[in-house]
Design a protein around this motif. Structure first.
Motif, PDB file in Angstrom:
ATOM      1  N   TYR A   1       0.836  -1.198   0.000  1.00  0.00           N
ATOM      2  CA  TYR A   1       0.000   0.000   0.000  1.00  0.00           C
ATOM      3  C   TYR A   1       0.875   1.253   0.000  1.00  0.00           C
ATOM      4  O   TYR A   1       1.902   1.313   0.673  1.00  0.00           O
ATOM      5  CB  TYR A   1      -0.935   0.002   1.210  1.00  0.00           C
ATOM      6  CG  TYR A   1      -1.905  -1.158   1.175  1.00  0.00           C
ATOM      7  CD1 TYR A   1      -2.897  -1.222   0.203  1.00  0.00           C
ATOM      8  CD2 TYR A   1      -1.822  -2.191   2.095  1.00  0.00           C
ATOM      9  CE1 TYR A   1      -3.771  -2.294   0.150  1.00  0.00           C
ATOM     10  CE2 TYR A   1      -2.691  -3.262   2.054  1.00  0.00           C
ATOM     11  CZ  TYR A   1      -3.659  -3.309   1.078  1.00  0.00           C
ATOM     12  OH  TYR A   1      -4.530  -4.363   1.022  1.00  0.00           O
ATOM     13  N   ALA A   2       0.433   2.238  -0.762  1.00  0.00           N
ATOM     14  CA  ALA A   2       1.132   3.507  -0.876  1.00  0.00           C
ATOM     15  C   ALA A   2       0.246   4.602  -0.260  1.00  0.00           C
ATOM     16  O   ALA A   2      -0.949   4.374  -0.011  1.00  0.00           O
ATOM     17  CB  ALA A   2       1.398   3.820  -2.357  1.00  0.00           C
ATOM     18  N   PRO A   3       0.805   5.774  -0.045  1.00  0.00           N
ATOM     19  CA  PRO A   3       0.005   6.864   0.540  1.00  0.00           C
ATOM     20  C   PRO A   3      -1.313   7.130  -0.193  1.00  0.00           C
ATOM     21  O   PRO A   3      -2.323   7.410   0.447  1.00  0.00           O
ATOM     22  CB  PRO A   3       0.951   8.068   0.475  1.00  0.00           C
ATOM     23  CG  PRO A   3       2.312   7.453   0.593  1.00  0.00           C
ATOM     24  CD  PRO A   3       2.218   6.157  -0.183  1.00  0.00           C
ATOM     25  N   ARG A   4      -1.339   7.019  -1.514  1.00  0.00           N
ATOM     26  CA  ARG A   4      -2.589   7.274  -2.251  1.00  0.00           C
ATOM     27  C   ARG A   4      -3.663   6.240  -1.892  1.00  0.00           C
ATOM     28  O   ARG A   4      -4.850   6.554  -1.890  1.00  0.00           O
ATOM     29  CB  ARG A   4      -2.344   7.332  -3.755  1.00  0.00           C
ATOM     30  CG  ARG A   4      -1.978   6.034  -4.398  1.00  0.00           C
ATOM     31  CD  ARG A   4      -1.669   6.194  -5.902  1.00  0.00           C
ATOM     32  NE  ARG A   4      -1.027   5.025  -6.434  1.00  0.00           N
ATOM     33  CZ  ARG A   4       0.249   4.712  -6.282  1.00  0.00           C
ATOM     34  NH1 ARG A   4       1.046   5.508  -5.619  1.00  0.00           N
ATOM     35  NH2 ARG A   4       0.752   3.609  -6.790  1.00  0.00           N
ATOM     36  N   HIS A   5      -3.243   5.009  -1.574  1.00  0.00           N
ATOM     37  CA  HIS A   5      -4.215   3.983  -1.189  1.00  0.00           C
ATOM     38  C   HIS A   5      -4.809   4.293   0.185  1.00  0.00           C
ATOM     39  O   HIS A   5      -6.015   4.126   0.400  1.00  0.00           O
ATOM     40  CB  HIS A   5      -3.567   2.598  -1.196  1.00  0.00           C
ATOM     41  CG  HIS A   5      -2.966   2.257  -2.521  1.00  0.00           C
ATOM     42  ND1 HIS A   5      -1.660   1.861  -2.674  1.00  0.00           N
ATOM     43  CD2 HIS A   5      -3.489   2.294  -3.774  1.00  0.00           C
ATOM     44  CE1 HIS A   5      -1.403   1.652  -3.947  1.00  0.00           C
ATOM     45  NE2 HIS A   5      -2.503   1.910  -4.635  1.00  0.00           N
ATOM     46  N   TYR A   6      -3.958   4.739   1.094  1.00  0.00           N
ATOM     47  CA  TYR A   6      -4.455   5.128   2.423  1.00  0.00           C
ATOM     48  C   TYR A   6      -5.377   6.349   2.315  1.00  0.00           C
ATOM     49  O   TYR A   6      -6.341   6.472   3.068  1.00  0.00           O
ATOM     50  CB  TYR A   6      -3.298   5.406   3.387  1.00  0.00           C
ATOM     51  CG  TYR A   6      -2.511   4.156   3.711  1.00  0.00           C
ATOM     52  CD1 TYR A   6      -3.082   3.123   4.447  1.00  0.00           C
ATOM     53  CD2 TYR A   6      -1.206   4.002   3.273  1.00  0.00           C
ATOM     54  CE1 TYR A   6      -2.370   1.968   4.746  1.00  0.00           C
ATOM     55  CE2 TYR A   6      -0.487   2.849   3.563  1.00  0.00           C
ATOM     56  CZ  TYR A   6      -1.072   1.836   4.300  1.00  0.00           C
ATOM     57  OH  TYR A   6      -0.368   0.694   4.584  1.00  0.00           O
ATOM     58  N   ALA A   7      -5.095   7.231   1.355  1.00  0.00           N
ATOM     59  CA  ALA A   7      -5.957   8.400   1.144  1.00  0.00           C
ATOM     60  C   ALA A   7      -7.335   7.965   0.650  1.00  0.00           C
ATOM     61  O   ALA A   7      -8.355   8.529   1.064  1.00  0.00           O
ATOM     62  CB  ALA A   7      -5.312   9.364   0.150  1.00  0.00           C
ATOM     63  N   ILE A   8      -7.379   6.952  -0.211  1.00  0.00           N
ATOM     64  CA  ILE A   8      -8.660   6.405  -0.678  1.00  0.00           C
ATOM     65  C   ILE A   8      -9.447   5.878   0.512  1.00  0.00           C
ATOM     66  O   ILE A   8     -10.632   6.173   0.677  1.00  0.00           O
ATOM     67  CB  ILE A   8      -8.429   5.295  -1.737  1.00  0.00           C
ATOM     68  CG1 ILE A   8      -7.907   5.909  -3.035  1.00  0.00           C
ATOM     69  CG2 ILE A   8      -9.696   4.475  -1.970  1.00  0.00           C
ATOM     70  CD1 ILE A   8      -7.392   4.903  -4.043  1.00  0.00           C
ATOM     71  N   ARG A   9      -8.769   5.087   1.356  1.00  0.00           N
ATOM     72  CA  ARG A   9      -9.445   4.530   2.536  1.00  0.00           C
ATOM     73  C   ARG A   9      -9.978   5.644   3.430  1.00  0.00           C
ATOM     74  O   ARG A   9     -11.124   5.610   3.866  1.00  0.00           O
ATOM     75  CB  ARG A   9      -8.483   3.639   3.316  1.00  0.00           C
ATOM     76  CG  ARG A   9      -9.107   3.097   4.599  1.00  0.00           C
ATOM     77  CD  ARG A   9      -8.177   2.221   5.371  1.00  0.00           C
ATOM     78  NE  ARG A   9      -7.085   2.996   5.934  1.00  0.00           N
ATOM     79  CZ  ARG A   9      -6.077   2.465   6.605  1.00  0.00           C
ATOM     80  NH1 ARG A   9      -6.008   1.151   6.779  1.00  0.00           N
ATOM     81  NH2 ARG A   9      -5.112   3.224   7.085  1.00  0.00           N
ATOM     82  N   SER A  10      -9.150   6.641   3.667  1.00  0.00           N
ATOM     83  CA  SER A  10      -9.534   7.741   4.551  1.00  0.00           C
ATOM     84  C   SER A  10     -10.739   8.500   4.002  1.00  0.00           C
ATOM     85  O   SER A  10     -11.689   8.795   4.734  1.00  0.00           O
ATOM     86  CB  SER A  10      -8.347   8.689   4.732  1.00  0.00           C
ATOM     87  OG  SER A  10      -8.690   9.752   5.555  1.00  0.00           O
ATOM     88  N   LYS A  11     -10.714   8.802   2.712  1.00  0.00           N
ATOM     89  CA  LYS A  11     -11.809   9.553   2.094  1.00  0.00           C
ATOM     90  C   LYS A  11     -13.109   8.765   2.139  1.00  0.00           C
ATOM     91  O   LYS A  11     -14.169   9.298   2.486  1.00  0.00           O
ATOM     92  CB  LYS A  11     -11.457   9.908   0.647  1.00  0.00           C
ATOM     93  CG  LYS A  11     -12.536  10.697  -0.051  1.00  0.00           C
ATOM     94  CD  LYS A  11     -12.144  11.071  -1.464  1.00  0.00           C
ATOM     95  CE  LYS A  11     -13.255  11.881  -2.108  1.00  0.00           C
ATOM     96  NZ  LYS A  11     -12.945  12.304  -3.446  1.00  0.00           N
ATOM     97  N   ILE A  12     -13.044   7.495   1.809  1.00  0.00           N
ATOM     98  CA  ILE A  12     -14.254   6.681   1.804  1.00  0.00           C
ATOM     99  C   ILE A  12     -14.774   6.482   3.222  1.00  0.00           C
ATOM    100  O   ILE A  12     -15.975   6.597   3.473  1.00  0.00           O
ATOM    101  CB  ILE A  12     -14.019   5.345   1.070  1.00  0.00           C
ATOM    102  CG1 ILE A  12     -13.863   5.654  -0.421  1.00  0.00           C
ATOM    103  CG2 ILE A  12     -15.137   4.351   1.344  1.00  0.00           C
ATOM    104  CD1 ILE A  12     -13.587   4.500  -1.301  1.00  0.00           C
TER     105      ILE A  12
END
Length: 188
Positions: free
Chosen positions: A38-49
């Motif tokens: 997982y990269a920062p953009r994936h964690y950002a997806i999780r956070s936003k959702i």
């Protein structure tokens, strides 16, 4: 989901399901990209959702999306990928409170269907040492939301909820690395 801070509001069944669904979106994005971790953009997806689900600006996708997938996914057992001796299985067993409806039906080979029986699908897969394919898990989580709502369980703490048609303890709160996941049981 990380443990709540002292004095923080209690966690609810809905919180656990939303967190798992947000992790699912993160894992799906990483897997589709071919990421091995997982990269920062994936964690950002999780956070936003997760934030959107929590504050009501986003919602769980409709089961109709998953029904459309039945038309394009290879017809195979959703647990092992076998393409012969197929039957239908209730993803959430009717004896546990799962509906006898198309949304809850998946392809299963006779062997997997018999071995799973009326067990919770996630518990059964866990006993086999397998993490569910993401598209199967997505359907399971959508059904979980749909089934827990009329029981009034979504806003209850898990330990206070009535008997649920799912084993809430088996709903994944942490997902394996993308390199260990699969979208479906067979290549798409």
């Amino acid at each position: 989901m990380p443990p709540p801070e002292p004095g923080a509001p209690r966690r609810t069944v809905s919180d656990l399901l939303r967190w798992s669904y947000a992790n699912l979106a993160m894992a799906h994005a990483a897997l589709v990209e071919g990421a091995t971790r997982y990269a920062p953009r994936h964690y950002a997806i999780r956070s936003k959702i997760h934030a959107g689900l929590r504050d009501g600006t986003m919602s769980i996708g409709p089961l109709a999306d998953d029904e459309r997938l039945k038309l394009v996914l290879p017809i195979a057992c959703c647990y092992c990928g076998a393409r012969e001796n197929l039957t239908t299985d209730h993803l959430i067993a009717t004896s546990r409170g799962g509906p006898d409806a198309g949304d809850n039906l998946v392809w299963a080979c006779r062997s997997c269907n018999s071995a799973k029986g009326a067990r919770d699908a996630l518990a059964w897969l866990e006993r086999r040492g397998e993490f569910p394919p993401l598209l199967l898990l997505r359907r399971y989580l959508k059904l979980a939301f749909q089934l827990c709502a009329p029981l009034g369980a979504l806003e209850q703490a898990p330990e206070e909820a009535p008997q649920l048609p799912i084993e809430l303890a088996r709903v994944p709160q942490k997902y394996p690395a993308p390199s260990e996941l699969r979208l479906w049981v067979t290549p798409l």
